[in-house]
Design a protein around this motif. Sequence first.
Motif, PDB file in Angstrom:
ATOM      1  N   UNK A  46       0.830  -1.208   0.000  1.00 51.19           N
ATOM      2  CA  UNK A  46       0.000   0.000   0.000  1.00 51.19           C
ATOM      3  C   UNK A  46       0.864   1.257   0.000  1.00 51.19           C
ATOM      4  N   UNK A  47       1.905   1.277   0.822  1.00 47.59           N
ATOM      5  CA  UNK A  47       2.783   2.451   0.872  1.00 47.59           C
ATOM      6  C   UNK A  47       3.585   2.618  -0.412  1.00 47.59           C
ATOM      7  N   UNK A  48       3.932   1.514  -1.050  1.00 47.21           N
ATOM      8  CA  UNK A  48       4.637   1.605  -2.332  1.00 47.21           C
ATOM      9  C   UNK A  48       3.735   2.254  -3.383  1.00 47.21           C
ATOM     10  N   UNK A  49       2.457   1.880  -3.390  1.00 52.52           N
ATOM     11  CA  UNK A  49       1.519   2.505  -4.334  1.00 52.52           C
ATOM     12  C   UNK A  49       1.378   4.000  -4.053  1.00 52.52           C
ATOM     13  N   UNK A  50       1.309   4.365  -2.777  1.00 55.92           N
ATOM     14  CA  UNK A  50       1.216   5.788  -2.412  1.00 55.92           C
ATOM     15  C   UNK A  50       2.480   6.527  -2.834  1.00 55.92           C
ATOM     16  N   UNK A  51       3.637   5.945  -2.588  1.00 54.13           N
ATOM     17  CA  UNK A  51       4.902   6.595  -2.948  1.00 54.13           C
ATOM     18  C   UNK A  51       5.016   6.752  -4.459  1.00 54.13           C
ATOM     19  N   UNK A  52       4.540   5.772  -5.208  1.00 51.54           N
ATOM     20  CA  UNK A  52       4.550   5.859  -6.674  1.00 51.54           C
ATOM     21  C   UNK A  52       3.706   7.042  -7.137  1.00 51.54           C
ATOM     22  N   UNK A  53       2.529   7.187  -6.562  1.00 53.72           N
ATOM     23  CA  UNK A  53       1.650   8.311  -6.898  1.00 53.72           C
ATOM     24  C   UNK A  53       2.320   9.646  -6.533  1.00 53.72           C
ATOM     25  N   UNK A  54       2.965   9.689  -5.383  1.00 49.90           N
ATOM     26  CA  UNK A  54       3.629  10.918  -4.950  1.00 49.90           C
ATOM     27  C   UNK A  54       4.791  11.285  -5.866  1.00 49.90           C
ATOM     28  N   UNK A  55       5.595  10.305  -6.267  1.00 46.15           N
ATOM     29  CA  UNK A  55       6.722  10.631  -7.150  1.00 46.15           C
ATOM     30  C   UNK A  55       6.237  11.135  -8.499  1.00 46.15           C
ATOM     31  N   UNK A  56       5.150  10.575  -8.998  1.00 55.28           N
ATOM     32  CA  UNK A  56       4.593  11.059 -10.264  1.00 55.28           C
ATOM     33  C   UNK A  56       4.084  12.493 -10.110  1.00 55.28           C
ATOM     34  N   UNK A  57       3.439  12.777  -8.988  1.00 53.65           N
ATOM     35  CA  UNK A  57       2.950  14.136  -8.733  1.00 53.65           C
ATOM     36  C   UNK A  57       4.081  15.124  -8.566  1.00 53.65           C
ATOM     37  N   UNK A  74       9.928   4.341   6.268  1.00 53.00           N
ATOM     38  CA  UNK A  74       9.051   4.824   7.323  1.00 53.00           C
ATOM     39  C   UNK A  74       9.849   4.700   8.605  1.00 53.00           C
ATOM     40  N   UNK A  75      10.040   5.816   9.294  1.00 50.41           N
ATOM     41  CA  UNK A  75      10.932   5.820  10.451  1.00 50.41           C
ATOM     42  C   UNK A  75      10.216   6.270  11.710  1.00 50.41           C
ATOM     43  N   UNK A  76      10.391   5.498  12.767  1.00 49.51           N
ATOM     44  CA  UNK A  76       9.923   5.855  14.106  1.00 49.51           C
ATOM     45  C   UNK A  76      11.127   6.109  14.992  1.00 49.51           C
ATOM     46  N   UNK A  80      12.747   1.314  11.850  1.00 51.63           N
ATOM     47  CA  UNK A  80      12.346   1.793  10.533  1.00 51.63           C
ATOM     48  C   UNK A  80      12.026   0.611   9.635  1.00 51.63           C
ATOM     49  N   UNK A  81      11.206   0.891   8.623  1.00 51.95           N
ATOM     50  CA  UNK A  81      10.942  -0.041   7.537  1.00 51.95           C
ATOM     51  C   UNK A  81      11.536   0.602   6.290  1.00 51.95           C
ATOM     52  N   UNK A  82      12.349  -0.135   5.557  1.00 44.49           N
ATOM     53  CA  UNK A  82      12.962   0.357   4.322  1.00 44.49           C
ATOM     54  C   UNK A  82      12.563  -0.603   3.204  1.00 44.49           C
ATOM     55  N   UNK A  83      12.114  -0.037   2.072  1.00 44.06           N
ATOM     56  CA  UNK A  83      11.593  -0.857   0.978  1.00 44.06           C
ATOM     57  C   UNK A  83      12.163  -0.382  -0.350  1.00 44.06           C
ATOM     58  N   UNK A  84      12.551  -1.338  -1.182  1.00 47.20           N
ATOM     59  CA  UNK A  84      12.908  -1.085  -2.578  1.00 47.20           C
ATOM     60  C   UNK A  84      12.205  -2.156  -3.400  1.00 47.20           C
ATOM     61  N   UNK A  85      11.471  -1.715  -4.422  1.00 46.62           N
ATOM     62  CA  UNK A  85      10.711  -2.671  -5.216  1.00 46.62           C
ATOM     63  C   UNK A  85       9.730  -3.395  -4.327  1.00 46.62           C
ATOM     64  N   UNK A  86       9.747  -4.717  -4.359  1.00 50.23           N
ATOM     65  CA  UNK A  86       8.857  -5.530  -3.530  1.00 50.23           C
ATOM     66  C   UNK A  86       9.604  -6.269  -2.433  1.00 50.23           C
ATOM     67  N   UNK A  87      10.676  -5.642  -1.937  1.00 49.28           N
ATOM     68  CA  UNK A  87      11.490  -6.227  -0.881  1.00 49.28           C
ATOM     69  C   UNK A  87      11.669  -5.187   0.214  1.00 49.28           C
TER      70      UNK A  87
END
Length: 111
Positions: A46-57, A74-76, A80-87
Amino acid sequence: MADLDKLMGVKGVWAAGEFSPDGKLIAYKGNISEEHAAMAAMMCAANTMMAEMQTQGYTAFSGQEWTPLIGWALTGPKYSVCVVGNVGVFVNNDEVSFNEVFKALREVAGK
C-alpha cells in the motif's frame, strides 16, 4: 525469489521480506511472526503505491526528476521499515547504516 539472507546480513536488520504488488507475503526471515510479516506485506504494498503516486505528482508539478520510484522508508524513534521494489526490511535505527541498507535492497531487488 529475493535473497533475504543477504539482507539479514546487514547490521541492524532484524527482519526481511518479499511481497507481491497486491500485498501478499511471498517470503520472510527474521525475528517476526508469519502474521506480522503478512501484515507488513500489505502495508508495504500500500505504501509503495502511495509513494509511486507521490513521485509522479512531484515530477509533474516540480519539473524535477522523481520517477521512477526506487524505494521509501518509514521511520519511528527506534525502528524503521525500508523498501525497494517488492522487498523490505525492519531495522534498529541505532545500529543501521541507511546507506548500506538501501544499497543492499537495491542489489537484491534489482533496482
